[in-house]
Design an enzyme around this catalytic site. Structure first.
Site, short mmCIF file in Angstrom:
data_model
loop_
_atom_site.label_atom_id
_atom_site.label_comp_id
_atom_site.label_asym_id
_atom_site.label_seq_id
_atom_site.Cartn_x
_atom_site.Cartn_y
_atom_site.Cartn_z
N GLY A 100 0.82 -1.20 0.00
CA GLY A 100 0.00 0.00 0.00
C GLY A 100 0.86 1.26 0.00
CD GLN A 101 -1.96 6.25 0.53
OE1 GLN A 101 -1.66 7.11 -0.29
NE2 GLN A 101 -3.07 6.35 1.27
CG LEU A 102 1.99 3.82 6.10
CD1 LEU A 102 2.67 5.19 6.17
CD2 LEU A 102 0.98 3.67 7.25
CG ASP A 152 -5.05 -13.41 3.69
OD1 ASP A 152 -5.39 -12.49 4.47
OD2 ASP A 152 -5.86 -14.08 3.03
CB ILE A 153 -3.26 -10.35 8.55
CG1 ILE A 153 -4.44 -9.48 8.14
CG2 ILE A 153 -1.92 -9.70 8.21
CD1 ILE A 153 -4.52 -8.17 8.92
CE1 TYR A 206 -12.69 -5.33 0.99
CE2 TYR A 206 -13.80 -3.48 2.07
CZ TYR A 206 -13.73 -4.40 1.04
OH TYR A 206 -14.67 -4.39 0.05
CB THR A 207 -8.72 1.04 2.90
OG1 THR A 207 -8.24 0.73 1.58
CG2 THR A 207 -7.66 0.66 3.92
CE1 TYR A 215 -11.13 1.07 6.77
CE2 TYR A 215 -11.84 3.26 7.44
CZ TYR A 215 -10.83 2.35 7.20
OH TYR A 215 -9.52 2.71 7.39
CD1 TRP A 217 -9.82 12.24 6.22
CD2 TRP A 217 -9.66 14.27 5.29
NE1 TRP A 217 -11.04 12.86 6.35
CE2 TRP A 217 -10.98 14.10 5.79
CE3 TRP A 217 -9.33 15.47 4.67
CZ2 TRP A 217 -11.95 15.09 5.69
CZ3 TRP A 217 -10.30 16.45 4.57
CH2 TRP A 217 -11.60 16.26 5.06
#
Length: 258
Positions: free
Chosen positions: A11-13, A38-39, A63-64, A127, A152
């Site tokens: 992911g981006q982070l 896969d956690i 899951y975002t 979520y 954000w």
């Protein structure tokens, strides 16, 4: 040398952490993508942890998709709640400190002032509910943890996010229609990564829950204005305030974290 496993590293982070990690001495990272670990599979987690001697686990796997979580809540809970429980259980068994990224969406957004850590949680979408359940599992299972709520999140270089989406559409000359119905603090992945690396991994913070943002409250419309200004596009793009913006998922009006 401290050994750190990072889940959800694609992911981006995770990509930002991979870029910054080599500049920090004394930290040895093992980055795992969703495909590699896969956690939601507790057996794979235990097998992975038994093969390595980790000191920390940074959980970025999540899951975002807020909209899809309303339609398929079981998918969100499988990763954000049950997957987090699996990690906490494995971390406790192997005495690994767990660092978990959570969200402003654990709050309902009805508060007028910024949310502090001690404020009552009350998520209004699936979520947020799944992320809160993950927090609760961690606190129930394993004391040696850090829960870091942020809001954000965006990267200028990686992933699909508001910053990159606005910039792409602006460069293509498209009209931008953005709402001002929500207020929050845009947070760069670089800033959050440095907080994790410097304040938690290399710092002496006590275990517990923290809030981290870049600290500049704005609306999505205001954030779009900042993006255009930063890239010299203000005069080249038509930015329209859209007060009729609709989403299937309810979203907190105030997401500002203190």
């Amino acid at each position: 040398m401290r050994r750190i496993i990072v889940t959800g590293s694609n992911g981006q982070l995770g990509q930002t952490l991979q870029e910054l990690a080599p500049t920090y001495d004394g930290l040895l990272f093992d980055f795992k993508t969703f495909e590699e670990l896969d956690i939601s599979d507790s057996f794979k987690i235990l097998d992975c942890f038994e093969q390595q001697n980790y000191d920390y686990c940074i959980n970025l796997a999540a899951y975002t998709n807020v909209e899809q979580a309303e339609h398929f809540p079981e998918k969100a809970f499988k990763v954000n709640a049950e997957g987090t429980s699996n990690l906490a259980t494995a971390c406790k068994k192997h005495q690994i400190t767990l660092i978990h990224i959570s969200t402003d969406y654990v709050f309902d957004g009805e508060k007028e002032t910024p949310y502090i850590v001690e404020d009552r949680t009350n998520p209004i979408n699936q979520y947020g509910k799944s992320k809160l359940k993950g927090e609760e599992y961690i606190r129930q299972i394993w004391d040696n943890h850090y829960i870091v709520r942020t809001s954000w999140l965006y990267s200028k270089k990686y992933g699909h996010n508001f910053y990159r989406s606005i910039l792409k559409q602006a460069m293509e000359g498209k009209e931008l229609r953005v709402t001002d119905g929500q207020k929050g603090c845009p947070t760069s992945t670089e800033g959050l990564s440095k907080f994790l690396l410097e304040e938690i991994l290399m710092g002496q913070k006590p275990f517990g829950t923290y809030h981290f943002t870049d600290g500049r409250p704005t609306t999505w419309f205001g954030f779009a204005q900042r993006i255009l200004e930063e890239n010299g596009l203000t005069q080249k793009v038509n930015l329209v305030l859209d007060r009729n913006y609709r989403t299937f998922a309810k979203r907190p009006k105030n997401s500002v974290l203190a």
